[in-house]
Design a protein around this motif. Sequence first.
Motif, PDB file in Angstrom:
ATOM      1  N   LEU A  37       1.102  -1.317  -0.049  1.00  0.00           N
ATOM      2  CA  LEU A  37       0.261   0.326  -0.034  1.00  0.00           C
ATOM      3  C   LEU A  37       1.210   1.090   0.064  1.00  0.00           C
ATOM      4  CD1 LEU A  37      -2.391  -1.232   2.957  1.00  0.00           C
ATOM      5  CD2 LEU A  37      -2.914  -1.446  -0.056  1.00  0.00           C
ATOM      6  N   THR A  57     -10.540  10.621  -4.375  1.00  0.00           N
ATOM      7  CA  THR A  57      -9.469  11.295  -3.872  1.00  0.00           C
ATOM      8  C   THR A  57      -9.265  12.205  -4.488  1.00  0.00           C
ATOM      9  OG1 THR A  57      -7.873  10.497  -6.234  1.00  0.00           O
ATOM     10  CG2 THR A  57      -8.263   8.551  -4.107  1.00  0.00           C
ATOM     11  N   ALA A  65     -12.262   0.593  -3.268  1.00  0.00           N
ATOM     12  CA  ALA A  65     -11.413  -0.193  -1.525  1.00  0.00           C
ATOM     13  C   ALA A  65     -12.378  -1.060  -0.920  1.00  0.00           C
ATOM     14  CB  ALA A  65     -10.928   1.882  -0.895  1.00  0.00           C
ATOM     15  N   ARG A  83      -5.895   4.375   1.968  1.00  0.00           N
ATOM     16  CA  ARG A  83      -4.306   3.660   0.847  1.00  0.00           C
ATOM     17  C   ARG A  83      -3.736   3.350  -0.348  1.00  0.00           C
ATOM     18  NH1 ARG A  83      -0.269   1.277   5.880  1.00  0.00           N
ATOM     19  NH2 ARG A  83       1.217   1.296   3.738  1.00  0.00           N
ATOM     20  N   ALA A  84      -3.864   3.896  -1.194  1.00  0.00           N
ATOM     21  CA  ALA A  84      -3.827   2.946  -2.690  1.00  0.00           C
ATOM     22  C   ALA A  84      -3.097   1.547  -2.783  1.00  0.00           C
ATOM     23  CB  ALA A  84      -3.280   3.827  -3.617  1.00  0.00           C
ATOM     24  N   SER A  85      -3.683   1.115  -3.392  1.00  0.00           N
ATOM     25  CA  SER A  85      -2.697  -0.646  -4.213  1.00  0.00           C
ATOM     26  C   SER A  85      -1.682   0.448  -5.263  1.00  0.00           C
ATOM     27  CB  SER A  85      -3.127  -1.192  -4.362  1.00  0.00           C
ATOM     28  OG  SER A  85      -2.846  -2.235  -4.723  1.00  0.00           O
ATOM     29  N   GLY A  91      -7.789  -0.602  -2.871  1.00  0.00           N
ATOM     30  CA  GLY A  91      -6.815   0.722  -2.168  1.00  0.00           C
ATOM     31  C   GLY A  91      -7.576  -0.493  -0.705  1.00  0.00           C
TER      32      GLY A  91
END
Length: 346
Positions: A37, A57, A65, A83-85, A91
């Motif tokens: 992440l 975002t 997500a 938190r993005a992957s 995420g």
Amino acid sequence: MTKRKKLSKGQLRRIKANRSKKLQAREDAPLVDDASLGPEQDAVVISRFGQHAEVETQDGHRVKAQIRRTVDSLVSGDQVLFRASKTDDGGVIEAVHPRRSMLTRPDYYDGVKVVAANIDHIFVVSSPLPAFSSQIIDRYLIAAEDTGIEVSIVLNKTDLMTDELRDELDQALEIYRQLGYRVILASAKSAEGVAELGECMADQVNILVGQSGVGKSSLVNALLPQAELLEGAVSDNSGLGQHTTTAAKLLKLDKGGALIDSPGVREFGLWHMDPERVTWCYREFRDLIGTCKFRDCKHNDDPGCAITEALANGDIDEMRYFNYLRIIESMAEQKDSRHIKQKPLD
């Protein structure tokens, strides 16, 4: 057929323990590897479905997500830490920022439920079809006043009204104008009032509330044609609306701000509120609260009631007062029905 042998208490206990261990292990297992992440960033929840949500975002990117199990409440409009992957388009939602406002409704099974968060303006939508009801408007206004969120009234489907009906309903709505409520006459079909409604929504997070069939989705489509929401027809037989929205969704407005379309705000039960709070939610009653002769005044036929005295003097509208009594009565009936004990099964 051979009858299955009944399990012993010890066997049942071991099965239950093993099942609990599996469930606990599942809960303790991480959603994803934290190393996969990226850094935390702010995002807004567009919609939620089960243990997943669609977020947007700050750069306008929309992502599906997963939701951390430590997040116990998440609705459209929530501001979250996301938190993005690093490996895909997904995420994880890590936490929810404190809400500046909440729209809630009572639920017989789950208590009071949050419908949407961080709302700036509530628009109560009514229409001549289904039949116009000032009592339904008053119920929504009570719920809105209780939140402290700004509220306005929209009379939709004006294209269906004769000149006579238009004058009649406009006169009924004049009561609300005098109380300080903004009233917008609108029609998604003729576009009357749509521009005014859009201007009122600019740079805010807004939500439409109202009973089924009043044309909320039609108004959303008029404001945001690209939203392509399914519109429901009013039943020719019953005159009741067919509800069409199935999941709350936050839609961005062209002039800034957003509009939340939610199925959770069709009806507002008020049985969870105290009668005293309902009285306070009537704007014209507030200055009179605490001035009655008796502290436990019910504002009905009590001697020395300041509210009924104001009613007799013409300072309070009769229909609003009648609606108030009926709402208080229905709240007591609903509370009583929730405490009726079920008969044991034979």
